[in-house]
Design an enzyme around this catalytic site. Structure first.
Site, mmCIF file in Angstrom:
data_model
loop_
_atom_site.group_PDB
_atom_site.id
_atom_site.type_symbol
_atom_site.label_atom_id
_atom_site.label_comp_id
_atom_site.label_asym_id
_atom_site.label_seq_id
_atom_site.Cartn_x
_atom_site.Cartn_y
_atom_site.Cartn_z
ATOM 1 N N GLU A 28 -66.765 20.535 42.038
ATOM 2 C CA GLU A 28 -65.951 20.550 40.638
ATOM 3 C C GLU A 28 -65.720 19.198 40.374
ATOM 4 O OE1 GLU A 28 -62.370 22.795 39.981
ATOM 5 O OE2 GLU A 28 -63.504 24.749 40.458
ATOM 6 N N ASP A 81 -64.940 20.266 35.433
ATOM 7 C CA ASP A 81 -63.564 20.711 35.505
ATOM 8 C C ASP A 81 -62.759 20.009 34.582
ATOM 9 O OD1 ASP A 81 -61.384 21.730 36.778
ATOM 10 O OD2 ASP A 81 -61.431 20.785 38.408
ATOM 11 N N GLU A 123 -58.692 27.947 32.750
ATOM 12 C CA GLU A 123 -57.765 27.785 34.014
ATOM 13 C C GLU A 123 -56.251 28.230 33.506
ATOM 14 O OE1 GLU A 123 -59.201 23.600 34.558
ATOM 15 O OE2 GLU A 123 -59.140 24.103 36.621
HETATM 16 P P1 C2E Z 1 -57.886 21.400 39.587
HETATM 17 O O1 C2E Z 1 -58.964 21.065 40.208
HETATM 18 O O2 C2E Z 1 -57.925 21.523 37.949
HETATM 19 O O3 C2E Z 1 -57.097 22.599 40.106
HETATM 20 C C1 C2E Z 1 -56.103 23.557 39.370
HETATM 21 C C2 C2E Z 1 -54.942 23.282 39.512
HETATM 22 O O4 C2E Z 1 -54.085 24.212 38.646
HETATM 23 C C3 C2E Z 1 -54.389 23.215 40.742
HETATM 24 O O5 C2E Z 1 -53.328 22.385 40.974
HETATM 25 C C4 C2E Z 1 -53.685 24.584 40.758
HETATM 26 O O6 C2E Z 1 -52.729 24.874 41.675
HETATM 27 C C5 C2E Z 1 -53.240 24.888 39.373
HETATM 28 N N1 C2E Z 1 -53.001 26.299 38.794
HETATM 29 C C6 C2E Z 1 -53.744 27.197 38.906
HETATM 30 N N2 C2E Z 1 -53.635 27.975 38.142
HETATM 31 C C7 C2E Z 1 -52.307 27.727 37.668
HETATM 32 C C8 C2E Z 1 -51.578 28.172 36.476
HETATM 33 O O7 C2E Z 1 -51.638 29.469 36.240
HETATM 34 N N3 C2E Z 1 -50.612 27.518 36.135
HETATM 35 C C9 C2E Z 1 -50.305 26.447 36.457
HETATM 36 N N4 C2E Z 1 -49.292 25.534 35.862
HETATM 37 N N5 C2E Z 1 -51.215 25.782 37.363
HETATM 38 C C10 C2E Z 1 -52.244 26.394 37.805
HETATM 39 P P2 C2E Z 1 -53.117 21.604 42.226
HETATM 40 O O8 C2E Z 1 -53.472 22.272 43.272
HETATM 41 O O9 C2E Z 1 -51.708 20.983 42.209
HETATM 42 O O10 C2E Z 1 -54.387 20.550 42.123
HETATM 43 C C11 C2E Z 1 -54.332 19.648 41.160
HETATM 44 C C12 C2E Z 1 -55.493 18.930 40.991
HETATM 45 O O11 C2E Z 1 -55.629 18.076 41.978
HETATM 46 C C13 C2E Z 1 -56.829 19.616 40.978
HETATM 47 O O12 C2E Z 1 -56.903 20.190 39.492
HETATM 48 C C14 C2E Z 1 -57.609 18.867 41.332
HETATM 49 O O13 C2E Z 1 -58.038 17.950 40.325
HETATM 50 C C15 C2E Z 1 -57.155 17.948 42.329
HETATM 51 N N6 C2E Z 1 -57.255 18.326 43.761
HETATM 52 C C16 C2E Z 1 -56.875 19.369 44.330
HETATM 53 N N7 C2E Z 1 -57.410 19.235 45.617
HETATM 54 C C17 C2E Z 1 -58.439 18.432 45.590
HETATM 55 C C18 C2E Z 1 -59.324 18.052 46.733
HETATM 56 O O14 C2E Z 1 -59.614 18.584 47.459
HETATM 57 N N8 C2E Z 1 -60.196 16.989 46.051
HETATM 58 C C19 C2E Z 1 -60.029 16.326 44.990
HETATM 59 N N9 C2E Z 1 -60.683 15.556 44.492
HETATM 60 N N10 C2E Z 1 -59.290 16.762 44.084
HETATM 61 C C20 C2E Z 1 -58.356 17.887 44.375
HETATM 62 MG MG MG Z 2 -58.830 22.114 36.534
HETATM 63 MG MG MG Z 3 -60.673 22.082 40.130
#
Ligand code: C2E
Ligand code: MG
Ligand code: MG
Length: 776
Positions: free
Chosen positions: A645, A675, A732
């Site tokens: 992504e 994404d 999402e």
């Molecule tokens: P993302 O890739 O858009 O991941 C989806 C985010 O939305 C995740 O937040 C997830 O926990 C959250 N989410 C999923 N369903 C819901 C929902 O129903 N409601 C709400 N409010 N949130 C939901 P998370 O885990 O805090 O991650 C935030 C961002 O951090 C991710 O957005 C991604 O851009 C980044 N991230 C996370 N892990 C990695 C990684 O391994 N590598 C990189 N480069 N970025 C990462």
């Molecule tokens: Mg996302």
């Molecule tokens: Mg993502």
């Protein structure tokens, strides 16, 4: 020969003959000494010395003849016709003059013989004209054969003398040819005298008394003295010329002074003072220089002194003077050496300028600015420090090339320079980093006004709507002493403020405050801790399911990073990922996440897919495809099950590089998902430039769609776009049933959200595709 000897002994007054010979020897030596001078001296004085040598040679030969004639015992005293006598002398002088003049260009023995012949003819001509000048005597009988033989011998001797003069050096160059001239003169004269019978004419005069003999001695003495003096003059001239040459050969100007009056000067001194020697000699030395040079004109006053020449039009002229006491022409004097330092001082200034200035913009560089900053702190007067960072500069540089980048930097330097006062300091301290030191401010309002002025000038001159090369700027402002008491703190706090300005949407000025500082410190400590997070095992992955909206079955999982900080507890990725991206630690963290996720997913039931987020920073490094291949090979996960992504920000910078890397990854069989679609600047254009395999609608649209018609329209449009491009669309952030049915109604085939499952440490053990998730 015996006949000639008998003639000398019997017909001549021997002491007088000896006198004649002495004169002959002295004049011959003097002749060649002067001729040598003529051959060596500078062209201006050559003719003088040639004439002098010719007069000495001709005069010497004539005197020898004249005195020998007087030494000749005749019954009556010889009387001479004055005109003819003078003519005879002139013949000798002229012949020697011509011979000497030509001798300078002698080429080979034939020409030397010819010039020898001219000189010999001169002697012969002088002799017979002299004989003809005997007004009361007559030559009765002449025996021609011995005369001819004597003339031939004389010719050969003279030619030999000339040839040796041309060939020898040192003292022999004068003595050996001189002997040749003496012998030639003597042989021709005495053989000719011995071969002629001289009788007295019809009018006989009383014999000359002893007084005439004494007169003769006086004449000879005077002639000897004259000739000797000429010879000495030639030696002295040579010596002095050598000294003058030596003085003129030095690169320094030399003035010899006594009682503050200039006695002499070399060429360099004349050139330096812009006058000739005549204008210098006799003038007061001190009058030519500005103070403190006056003191220097007295020796033992100390070391070299630097001064200017009075009335010089050269503005940056610099002359170094040193004085030494010497003895000059028998009196105490001072030699003043003048060194023109103008050029070297200019070069020195140019070097110093280069060392302290940026060659491109002409602004001072970091080193010079640091000095200025330290001085400002030392002076303790309030001042402001403004850190300036250019926005979009890298893009301009990449798009239009370095030449355009340089032009922009020069324009920026001019703008900043125009905004400040003369006492302020503007420096270029990095590629596109500038800094302004605003001195002597009354209050922070002065800094505020300057910052506003800079921003206004940028807005005025750098209009990105009209000029694609235009750049903006962000400013971070601190004031002394309120924001820091030392240069390091001030610089650091200005950077903190600048960071804040950039964060809060570029093109602004941000003033430092304590909160900013705390945030910055916090960020730095986070940065520090992140560096060790991977090796300390503080990072872990959680997985959130992606479900099909039709039947709620799980099609795959997205891996999301979690950081369990030992003190802070769980740090959300939205906080630490940007820090890792800025610090560069995202490379190691991203690699770890990808490898770990692949290893985990390899254990999942097929065909559950794995989605891994990739940072824009990772996407700029050409080794990413290799890492992906390696992670797949290591884990044994099939490439079709992996999905990367990427967000749109990944395509903002280095777009072409990133797209090339994505294409390469795609050739492995790995899919690429877009994404957070809809949040970027050019979502649609990105879809055109790269064949994405999936679109994920950002959760901000989904969460707002039930109350915001615009959000719903966007979701509908994106879903339609997916259908048109034949791309699966994921909604999402689906948190509730309403949202689920809405996204399903709008045509999103896939969904992700808390409704279907929160990110969890493990995937469900019983998850065997297709799985139906239990609704939360
Ligand atoms: P993302 O890739 O858009 O991941 C989806 C985010 O939305 C995740 O937040 C997830 O926990 C959250 N989410 C999923 N369903 C819901 C929902 O129903 N409601 C709400 N409010 N949130 C939901 P998370 O885990 O805090 O991650 C935030 C961002 O951090 C991710 O957005 C991604 O851009 C980044 N991230 C996370 N892990 C990695 C990684 O391994 N590598 C990189 N480069 N970025 C990462
Ligand atoms: Mg996302
Ligand atoms: Mg993502």
């Amino acid at each position: 020969m015996s006949h000639v000897f008998a003639s000398i002994v019997s017909h001549h007054d021997l002491p007088v003959v000896a006198l004649a010979l002495l004169l002959c020897v002295v004049s011959a030596l003097s002749t060649f000494a002067q001729l040598q001078r003529a051959f060596e001296c500078v062209v201006q004085r050559r003719l003088l010395w040639l004439i002098s040598a010719a007069v000495t040679a001709g005069g010497g030969v004539w005197s020898t003849h004249f005195i020998s004639m007087i030494a000749y015992r005749t019954p009556v005293a010889l009387q001479f016709d004055q005109v003819l006598t003078a003519l005879s002398a002139m013949i000798a002088v002229a012949a020697f003059g011509i011979a000497f003049w030509l001798l300078r260009r002698a080429r080979g023995m034939v020409s030397v013989l010819l010039y020898g012949a001219i000189a010999t003819l001169g002697i012969v001509g002088m002799h017979f004209t002299g004989m003809a000048a005997l007004s009361n005597s007559m030559v009765h009988r002449v025996d021609h054969a011995p005369i001819l033989a004597a003339v031939t011998v004389g010719w050969l001797l003279l030619s030999g003398a000339f040839a040796l003069f041309l060939r020898l050096d040192g003292r022999r160059r004068v003595t050996v040819p001189a002997m040749g001239l003496v012998l030639a003169t003597g042989i021709i004269h005495f053989v000719a005298m011995a071969s002629a019978m001289i009788g007295h004419g019809p009018v006989a005069a009383p014999a000359a008394g002893g007084g005439a003999q004494w007169l003769l001695v006086w004449i000879v003495a005077a002639a000897l003295l004259l000739i000797g003096l000429t010879a000495v003059a030639s030696v002295v001239d040579r010596f002095l010329t050598d000294l003058r040459g030596l003085a003129d050969a030095t690169s320094e100007g030399l003035l010899i002074t006594s009682d503050d009056r200039i006695l002499d000067a070399n060429e360099q001194a004349c050139a330096l003072l812009g006058v000739d020697r005549a204008a210098l000699v006799g003038t007061a030395a001190a009058a030519w220089f500005e103070t403190p040079a006056r003191d220097m004109l007295h020796p033992h006053r100390g070391d070299a002194v630097r001064t200017r020449i009075r009335g010089s039009v050269v503005e940056d002229q610099l002359v170094e003077m040193t004085a030494r006491a010497i003895e000059y022409r028998g009196r105490a004097a001072t030699v003043v050496a003048l060194r023109d330092l103008t050029e070297s001082a200019r070069a020195q200034r140019a070097i110093e300028h280069l060392a302290s200035h940026d060659p491109l913009t002409g602004l001072v560089n970091r080193a010079a600015f640091d000095i200025g900053l330290h001085e400002a702190v030392r002076s303790a007067a309030p001042f402001a420090l403004i850190a300036v960072d250019l926005d979009r500069f890298k893009a301009v540089n990449d798009l239009f090339g370095h030449g355009a980048g340089d032009t922009i930097l020069i324009r920026v330097a001019r703008i900043l320079d125009d905004c400040v006062r003369a006492q302020d300091l503007v420096a270029r301290v990095g590629g596109d980093e500038f800094v302004v030191l605003q001195r002597d401010i009354a209050s922070s309002d002065d800094a505020r006004r300057l910052a506003a002025r800079i921003l206004a000038r940028f807005a005025e001159e750098m209009d990105s709507a009209r000029d694609p090369m235009a750049v903006g700027c962000s400013l971070g402002v601190v004031t002394y002493p309120s924001d820091g008491c030392d240069p390091e703190t001030l610089r650091h706090n200005a950077d903190v403020a600048l960071y804040r300005a950039k964060q809060s949407g570029r093109g602004t000025a941000s003033f430092f405050d304590e909160t900013m500082d705390r945030e910055a410190r916090d960020r730095r400590s986070l940065e520090h801790d992140l560096r060790h997070a991977v090796c300390r095992g503080e990072l872990r992955l959680v997985y959130q399911p992606l479900v099909s909206t039709d039947d709620d079955h799980v099609v795959g999982y997205e891996a999301l990073l979690r950081w369990d900080h030992p003190e802070r507890g769980q740090v959300p990725p939205s906080l630490f990922i940007p820090v890792a991206e800025e610090a560069g630690t995202i490379m190691a963290i991203g690699e770890w996440a990808l490898r770990q996720a692949c290893r985990d997913a390899a254990a999942w039931p097929d065909p559950l897919t794995l989605a891994v987020n990739v940072s824009p920073v990772q996407l700029r490094v050409a080794t990413l495809p290799m890492l992906v291949r390696d992670a797949l090979a290591d884990s044994g996960l099939a490439p079709e099950r992996l999905e990367l992504e990427i967000t749109e920000t990944a395509l903002l910078r280095d777009r072409e590089v990133s797209l090339a890397i994505l294409r390469e990854i795609r050739t492995l069989g790995v899919r690429i998902a877009m994404d957070d679609f809809g949040t970027g600047y050019s979502s649609l254009s990105n879809l055109r430039h790269f064949p994405f395999d999936k679109i994920k609608i950002d959760k901000s649209f989904v969460s707002a769609m039930h109350e915001d018609e615009a959000a719903r329209s966007i979701v509908r449009a994106i879903a339609g776009l997916g259908k048109g491009l034949n791309l699966p669309v994921v909604a999402e952030g689906v948190e509730n049933e309403v949202q689920r049915s809405m996204v399903q109604a709008e045509g999103c085939a896939l969904a992700q959200g808390y409704l279907f499952g929160r990110p969890a440490a493990t995937v469900l053990a019983q998850d065997v595709a297709p799985v139906r998730v239990r609704r939360a």
